[in-house]
Design a protein around this motif. Structure first.
Motif, PDB file in Angstrom:
ATOM      1  N   HIS A  31       0.861  -1.046  -0.032  1.00 44.25           N
ATOM      2  CA  HIS A  31      -0.022  -0.076  -0.142  1.00 44.25           C
ATOM      3  C   HIS A  31       0.935   1.037   0.084  1.00 44.25           C
ATOM      4  O   HIS A  31       1.476   1.579   1.108  1.00 44.25           O
ATOM      5  CB  HIS A  31      -1.039  -0.047   1.223  1.00 44.25           C
ATOM      6  CG  HIS A  31      -1.864  -1.304   1.465  1.00 44.25           C
ATOM      7  ND1 HIS A  31      -1.102  -2.574   1.863  1.00 44.25           N
ATOM      8  CD2 HIS A  31      -2.858  -1.789   0.867  1.00 44.25           C
ATOM      9  CE1 HIS A  31      -1.906  -3.390   1.969  1.00 44.25           C
ATOM     10  NE2 HIS A  31      -3.304  -3.040   1.343  1.00 44.25           N
ATOM     11  N   LEU A  32       0.928   1.949  -0.972  1.00 44.02           N
ATOM     12  CA  LEU A  32       1.862   3.187  -1.169  1.00 44.02           C
ATOM     13  C   LEU A  32       1.113   4.361  -1.511  1.00 44.02           C
ATOM     14  O   LEU A  32       0.253   4.449  -2.410  1.00 44.02           O
ATOM     15  CB  LEU A  32       2.694   2.714  -2.513  1.00 44.02           C
ATOM     16  CG  LEU A  32       3.614   1.594  -2.208  1.00 44.02           C
ATOM     17  CD1 LEU A  32       4.244   0.921  -3.830  1.00 44.02           C
ATOM     18  CD2 LEU A  32       5.097   1.918  -1.489  1.00 44.02           C
ATOM     19  N   SER A  33       1.768   5.518  -1.065  1.00 41.39           N
ATOM     20  CA  SER A  33       1.296   6.701  -1.237  1.00 41.39           C
ATOM     21  C   SER A  33       1.990   7.256  -2.535  1.00 41.39           C
ATOM     22  O   SER A  33       2.788   6.471  -3.018  1.00 41.39           O
ATOM     23  CB  SER A  33       1.434   7.723  -0.310  1.00 41.39           C
ATOM     24  OG  SER A  33       2.786   7.989  -0.037  1.00 41.39           O
ATOM     25  N   ALA A  34       1.422   8.186  -3.104  1.00 39.60           N
ATOM     26  CA  ALA A  34       1.931   8.699  -4.301  1.00 39.60           C
ATOM     27  C   ALA A  34       3.635   9.104  -4.149  1.00 39.60           C
ATOM     28  O   ALA A  34       4.464   9.024  -4.807  1.00 39.60           O
ATOM     29  CB  ALA A  34       1.266   9.975  -4.573  1.00 39.60           C
ATOM     30  N   GLU A  35       3.685   9.720  -2.907  1.00 42.34           N
ATOM     31  CA  GLU A  35       4.964  10.099  -2.567  1.00 42.34           C
ATOM     32  C   GLU A  35       5.898   8.975  -2.220  1.00 42.34           C
ATOM     33  O   GLU A  35       7.211   8.800  -2.621  1.00 42.34           O
ATOM     34  CB  GLU A  35       4.983  10.857  -1.091  1.00 42.34           C
ATOM     35  CG  GLU A  35       4.349  12.105  -1.159  1.00 42.34           C
ATOM     36  CD  GLU A  35       2.715  12.079  -1.097  1.00 42.34           C
ATOM     37  OE1 GLU A  35       2.113  11.112  -1.143  1.00 42.34           O
ATOM     38  OE2 GLU A  35       2.324  13.426  -1.321  1.00 42.34           O
ATOM     39  N   ASP A  36       5.371   7.918  -1.820  1.00 43.13           N
ATOM     40  CA  ASP A  36       6.156   6.543  -1.632  1.00 43.13           C
ATOM     41  C   ASP A  36       6.545   6.091  -2.975  1.00 43.13           C
ATOM     42  O   ASP A  36       7.873   5.545  -3.280  1.00 43.13           O
ATOM     43  CB  ASP A  36       5.458   5.288  -0.864  1.00 43.13           C
ATOM     44  CG  ASP A  36       4.942   5.830   0.429  1.00 43.13           C
ATOM     45  OD1 ASP A  36       5.825   6.545   1.064  1.00 43.13           O
ATOM     46  OD2 ASP A  36       3.853   5.158   0.906  1.00 43.13           O
ATOM     47  N   LEU A  41      10.977   5.942  -7.350  1.00 41.61           N
ATOM     48  CA  LEU A  41      11.336   6.160  -8.616  1.00 41.61           C
ATOM     49  C   LEU A  41      12.747   6.808  -8.495  1.00 41.61           C
ATOM     50  O   LEU A  41      13.775   6.598  -9.330  1.00 41.61           O
ATOM     51  CB  LEU A  41      10.480   6.747  -9.344  1.00 41.61           C
ATOM     52  CG  LEU A  41       8.973   6.071  -9.699  1.00 41.61           C
ATOM     53  CD1 LEU A  41       7.912   6.896 -10.358  1.00 41.61           C
ATOM     54  CD2 LEU A  41       9.457   4.948 -11.115  1.00 41.61           C
ATOM     55  N   LEU A  42      12.847   7.651  -7.672  1.00 41.20           N
ATOM     56  CA  LEU A  42      14.058   8.452  -7.450  1.00 41.20           C
ATOM     57  C   LEU A  42      15.198   7.582  -7.025  1.00 41.20           C
ATOM     58  O   LEU A  42      16.495   7.823  -7.619  1.00 41.20           O
ATOM     59  CB  LEU A  42      13.849   9.652  -6.454  1.00 41.20           C
ATOM     60  CG  LEU A  42      12.847  10.880  -6.769  1.00 41.20           C
ATOM     61  CD1 LEU A  42      12.992  12.001  -5.624  1.00 41.20           C
ATOM     62  CD2 LEU A  42      13.213  11.568  -8.121  1.00 41.20           C
ATOM     63  N   GLU A  43      14.789   6.749  -6.214  1.00 42.14           N
ATOM     64  CA  GLU A  43      16.045   5.768  -5.804  1.00 42.14           C
ATOM     65  C   GLU A  43      16.524   5.044  -7.092  1.00 42.14           C
ATOM     66  O   GLU A  43      17.563   4.530  -6.912  1.00 42.14           O
ATOM     67  CB  GLU A  43      15.516   4.684  -4.765  1.00 42.14           C
ATOM     68  CG  GLU A  43      15.600   5.390  -3.349  1.00 42.14           C
ATOM     69  CD  GLU A  43      14.877   4.379  -2.247  1.00 42.14           C
ATOM     70  OE1 GLU A  43      14.718   3.534  -2.322  1.00 42.14           O
ATOM     71  OE2 GLU A  43      14.496   5.322  -1.332  1.00 42.14           O
ATOM     72  N   SER A  49       8.246  13.496 -12.092  1.00 46.24           N
ATOM     73  CA  SER A  49       7.714  14.436 -10.948  1.00 46.24           C
ATOM     74  C   SER A  49       6.635  13.770 -10.088  1.00 46.24           C
ATOM     75  O   SER A  49       5.941  12.818 -10.527  1.00 46.24           O
ATOM     76  CB  SER A  49       7.238  15.680 -11.627  1.00 46.24           C
ATOM     77  OG  SER A  49       6.097  15.379 -12.249  1.00 46.24           O
ATOM     78  N   LEU A  50       6.384  14.259  -8.991  1.00 42.82           N
ATOM     79  CA  LEU A  50       5.196  13.953  -8.127  1.00 42.82           C
ATOM     80  C   LEU A  50       4.064  14.041  -8.754  1.00 42.82           C
ATOM     81  O   LEU A  50       3.147  13.093  -8.596  1.00 42.82           O
ATOM     82  CB  LEU A  50       5.283  14.494  -6.774  1.00 42.82           C
ATOM     83  CG  LEU A  50       4.502  14.219  -5.652  1.00 42.82           C
ATOM     84  CD1 LEU A  50       4.512  12.607  -5.347  1.00 42.82           C
ATOM     85  CD2 LEU A  50       4.498  15.043  -4.345  1.00 42.82           C
ATOM     86  N   ALA A  76      -3.718   9.371   0.852  1.00 44.13           N
ATOM     87  CA  ALA A  76      -4.228   8.306  -0.125  1.00 44.13           C
ATOM     88  C   ALA A  76      -3.097   7.357  -0.239  1.00 44.13           C
ATOM     89  O   ALA A  76      -2.220   7.498  -0.656  1.00 44.13           O
ATOM     90  CB  ALA A  76      -5.007   8.970  -1.016  1.00 44.13           C
ATOM     91  N   VAL A  77      -3.393   6.026  -0.252  1.00 44.12           N
ATOM     92  CA  VAL A  77      -2.547   4.966  -0.414  1.00 44.12           C
ATOM     93  C   VAL A  77      -3.109   4.212  -1.659  1.00 44.12           C
ATOM     94  O   VAL A  77      -4.503   3.864  -1.717  1.00 44.12           O
ATOM     95  CB  VAL A  77      -1.900   4.000   0.685  1.00 44.12           C
ATOM     96  CG1 VAL A  77      -1.354   4.960   1.684  1.00 44.12           C
ATOM     97  CG2 VAL A  77      -3.173   3.542   1.393  1.00 44.12           C
TER      98      VAL A  77
END
Ligand code: ZN
Ligand code: ZN
Length: 139
Positions: A31-36, A41-43, A49-50, A76-77
């Motif tokens: 269960h991932l948020s958009a930020e997660d 992706l950055l890693e 972009s977010l 939201a996840v």
């Protein structure tokens, strides 16, 4: 899931869509948020972009590929829609999400609905509390 699933869902195969799909599939956390998703992706040194991640997740939701959960007090996840029904426990401290399925609860819910002459189309059951790590840190 791959580009075939995107096409079946009526979505064109684009790089951001494939990347986000692969994160959702391969992440240890379901269960991932958009930020997660954005952080993962950055890693992987992906340039995005977010806003793009958020747009892709929303498109996936409309296409029925993912389910969005708006748990209380949480961002939201999103999780892949595996079509296997399950319910959730959410830690109010760290946001950890635990999935569970209990046949007795499912059957009982049906009975309760029937007693009210109610016809269930869908349900979501979410328990809020503390995960064992956060509980152990309690004073
Ligand atoms: Zn916790
Ligand atoms: Zn879930």
């Amino acid at each position: 899931m791959d580009s075939t699933d995107l096409k079946q869902a009526g979505l064109k195969t684009t790089l951001p869509r494939l990347r986000v799909l692969s994160i959702l599939e391969n992440s240890k956390v379901k269960h991932l948020s958009a930020e997660d998703v954005y952080k993962e992706l950055l890693e992987e040194k992906e340039s995005t972009s977010l806003a793009t991640v958020y747009r892709v997740l929303t498109q996936f939701e409309s296409a029925g590929l993912v389910i969005r959960h708006n748990f209380e007090g949480e961002r939201a996840v999103f999780e892949l829609d595996t079509e296997e029904h399950h319910d959730h426990m959410v830690c109010v401290k760290c946001g950890k999400v635990i999935e569970f399925f209990d046949q007795r609860i499912e059957i009982q819910q049906d009975k309760v609905a029937k007693n009210h002459d109610f016809f269930i189309q869908d349900h979501s059951l979410t328990l809020y509390g503390l995960c064992k790590h956060c509980h152990a840190k309690q004073p």
